[in-house]
Design a protein around this motif. Structure first.
Motif, PDB file in Angstrom:
ATOM      1  N   ILE A 164       0.844  -1.200   0.000  1.00 24.76           N
ATOM      2  CA  ILE A 164       0.000   0.000   0.000  1.00 24.76           C
ATOM      3  C   ILE A 164       0.880   1.251   0.000  1.00 24.76           C
ATOM      4  N   GLU A 212       0.457   3.817  -3.068  1.00 23.40           N
ATOM      5  CA  GLU A 212      -0.431   4.958  -2.813  1.00 23.40           C
ATOM      6  C   GLU A 212       0.349   6.092  -2.140  1.00 23.40           C
ATOM      7  N   PRO A 254      -5.935   8.195   1.573  1.00 18.78           N
ATOM      8  CA  PRO A 254      -6.151   6.862   0.998  1.00 18.78           C
ATOM      9  C   PRO A 254      -5.268   5.790   1.637  1.00 18.78           C
ATOM     10  N   ARG A 255      -4.047   6.158   2.009  1.00 21.12           N
ATOM     11  CA  ARG A 255      -3.177   5.193   2.687  1.00 21.12           C
ATOM     12  C   ARG A 255      -3.811   4.700   3.989  1.00 21.12           C
ATOM     13  N   GLN A 302      -6.850   2.516   3.282  1.00 20.92           N
ATOM     14  CA  GLN A 302      -6.510   1.178   2.778  1.00 20.92           C
ATOM     15  C   GLN A 302      -5.922   0.296   3.877  1.00 20.92           C
ATOM     16  N   THR A 312      -8.940  -0.713   6.030  1.00 26.05           N
ATOM     17  CA  THR A 312      -9.789  -1.647   5.274  1.00 26.05           C
ATOM     18  C   THR A 312      -9.117  -3.010   5.169  1.00 26.05           C
TER      19      THR A 312
END
Length: 205
Positions: free
Chosen positions: A75, A79, A84-85, A88, A91
């Protein structure tokens, strides 16, 4: 010519059986005798691969660590942006717990009740490592993007990880009926919108 799936080693079979028992026997303390019956071998055969039940649990924790942090490295490579990092990473953690219900009981800690304190420390250290990774991402946001967390970095990272830990706990407490990823996309949209703010520009002389 089809490629055959490699046969798992006896060590892997033991760990897979232990993970399955954690999933199926929710709330029950697992004994070496019961695990030996699940694998279909003698207790002595188990001890040839693991010197103790604690080492079997450690084997599962090591698998969790390797699985999560190998993917987190990807990741970070792929990214560049902080929000967003973070999304992710969280998630990934939630999805991993959802796909591995037995291992989510280890992450939640309840499967280690009555076991050696060393195992609870290993889980604590795993989450500390995850929180440190989130802190690093948030600190780098100011250098990379000119943005900083709306809260102090430590508080922001702790808030994010607490969200994930709470959802994993709900999953275990519901006997795996309440999925950790349920409503997560909507909740992350709300959290992430307030996560970072623009860094004020220094006044020019």
């Amino acid at each position: 010519m089809t490629q055959e799936t490699p046969t798992p080693s006896r060590r892997e079979q033991i760990l897979q059986a232990l993970a399955l028992m954690l999933e199926e026997d929710s709330g029950k303390r697992i004994t070496v005798a019961a695990l030996a019956r699940q694998v279909g071998v003698s207790e002595a055969a188990l001890y040839r691969h693991f010197p103790s039940k604690a080492r079997m649990f450690e084997g599962l924790i090591e698998f969790i660590e390797a699985s999560l942090f190998e993917r987190i490295s990807r990741i970070l490579d792929q990214e560049p942006l902080a929000v967003p990092r973070c999304g992710q990473v969280l998630t990934l953690l939630l999805g991993f717990a959802e796909k591995n219900p037995g291992l989510s009981r280890l992450l939640g800690g309840d499967a280690l009740t009555g076991e050696t304190a060393r195992l609870r420390l290993r889980i604590h250290q795993l989450f500390e490592r995850l929180e440190t990774q989130l802190k690093q991402i948030l600190r780098e946001a100011e250098l990379r993007e000119g943005r900083r967390p709306s809260l102090p970095v430590s508080a922001a990272a702790n808030l994010l990880l607490a969200q994930a830990e709470g959802r994993i706990s709900q999953y275990v407490r519901s006997d795996f009926r309440r999925r950790p990823t349920e409503h997560w996309d909507d909740q992350w949209t709300l959290l992430s919108a307030q996560l970072l703010r623009e860094t004020p520009q220094l006044a020019r002389a």
